[in-house]
Design an enzyme around this catalytic site. Sequence first.
Site, PDB file in Angstrom:
ATOM      1  N   HIS A  85      -6.320  10.802 -72.108  1.00  0.00           N
ATOM      2  CA  HIS A  85      -5.987  11.573 -70.908  1.00  0.00           C
ATOM      3  C   HIS A  85      -6.223  10.781 -69.622  1.00  0.00           C
ATOM      4  O   HIS A  85      -5.743  11.156 -68.557  1.00  0.00           O
ATOM      5  CB  HIS A  85      -6.747  12.907 -70.875  1.00  0.00           C
ATOM      6  CG  HIS A  85      -8.195  12.810 -70.514  1.00  0.00           C
ATOM      7  ND1 HIS A  85      -9.195  12.822 -71.449  1.00  0.00           N
ATOM      8  CD2 HIS A  85      -8.810  12.726 -69.315  1.00  0.00           C
ATOM      9  CE1 HIS A  85     -10.368  12.753 -70.840  1.00  0.00           C
ATOM     10  NE2 HIS A  85     -10.160  12.685 -69.538  1.00  0.00           N
ATOM     11  N   ASP A 132      -7.882  12.119 -78.488  1.00  0.00           N
ATOM     12  CA  ASP A 132      -8.000  11.705 -77.088  1.00  0.00           C
ATOM     13  C   ASP A 132      -8.561  10.284 -77.043  1.00  0.00           C
ATOM     14  O   ASP A 132      -9.730  10.050 -76.728  1.00  0.00           O
ATOM     15  CB  ASP A 132      -8.909  12.673 -76.334  1.00  0.00           C
ATOM     16  CG  ASP A 132      -8.870  12.478 -74.823  1.00  0.00           C
ATOM     17  OD1 ASP A 132      -8.030  11.681 -74.354  1.00  0.00           O
ATOM     18  OD2 ASP A 132      -9.676  13.117 -74.129  1.00  0.00           O
ATOM     19  N   GLY A 228     -13.411   8.855 -70.709  1.00  0.00           N
ATOM     20  CA  GLY A 228     -13.028   7.577 -71.281  1.00  0.00           C
ATOM     21  C   GLY A 228     -14.192   6.651 -71.540  1.00  0.00           C
ATOM     22  O   GLY A 228     -14.052   5.649 -72.235  1.00  0.00           O
TER      23      GLY A 228
END
Length: 380
Positions: A85, A132, A228
């Site tokens: 994302h 993700d 992240g």
Amino acid sequence: MKRTLPFPLLTAALLSACGGPGTPGTAASARPDKYAGAALQPLIVGGTISARGARPYQVAMTDTTGFQYCGGTLLSSTWVLTAAHCVKGTAASSIRIRAGVNKLSDSSQGQTVGVSSVTVHPSYSSSTNFADIALLKLSAAVTNSYAAPAKLPSNTVEGILDVKGKYAVVSGWGLTQGNNNSSASDDLREVSLPITPNPATCGGSSVPGNTICGEYYQGKDSCNGDSGGPLAQTYNGNFYVLGIVSYGPSACTGNGVYTRVNGYLSWIAQVSGLTPDGTTTPGTTTTYTGSVSQGTSSYKPGSTGFSYAGGTLKATLSGPSGTDFDLYLQKYNGSAWADVASSESGTSSESINYAAASGTYRWEVYAYSGTGSYTLTETK
């Protein structure tokens, strides 16, 4: 409020709606994406400032102006692991990676490099947050002395570290409080959290497969802007990245959800060639094509080379009939490139088989005589 817009689309109106510095935003029912909030304050909730060099695998993701919005994990000198994302729909040319940095405002800290390619997991779902995970190929090797890769967790390491009740460290430059109500700080921060691998629920809410739950613990959590970044632990003197900051409740008070890295090892190896022991998958073959004119050189995979953990490097060169193309393997010594192997047969067909130590390498094709196209086949 669901925040799923990619970074380039974060408009002033959206930031205002989310709440800026000194303007608390409206609490959201969920924090499915910790990305947009990074535009507001870069801090982690309930954590402490990381000692310089304590998290050498941690990198900051910025735009071309140096604005930090996500984090990542250095897996080798040329590969970074992050959340899908953070990069979905974002051009590689607009991303910069800053490695070896603790204080973002200190321009003397760290090394900034560009990104040559972005690979998002094909099964990533922005609605469920499944898969993700993404990989960034860097356009230059990271050589900063404060930066060092984390290892991927093998099944053995996973079974030791990623166990319910164990603790792992999450780090980043995200918000220090939820709901965007934080004071600014540009120091890298970290917090240790108890974890649960592959939970059915996290904080009472169902979660996608291949995740880790960072359990509620003394109000500590990752938050907007940490997306992240790594959930990591040490074992036998090595850092291992167990998870990737993905999403969690808007208040950022525990029960954060992390993508479980061990569940994607085969995909990581397919894209990057990296495996849990830090080497490339044995027998990985890559074919390069190019052209070179007499008296000039061509470099593959590029002038900045590639990171290699050690093993056998092989390559065969095939050029036009009647030309004399030579093949060299070069290694970067920190300041210059030096030949470590060569093949100069006087024809356009050359081959190299070299036992390589870890380092940064590149192939040089030199046209001693003649001009034309060539094919270079590399096996690691």
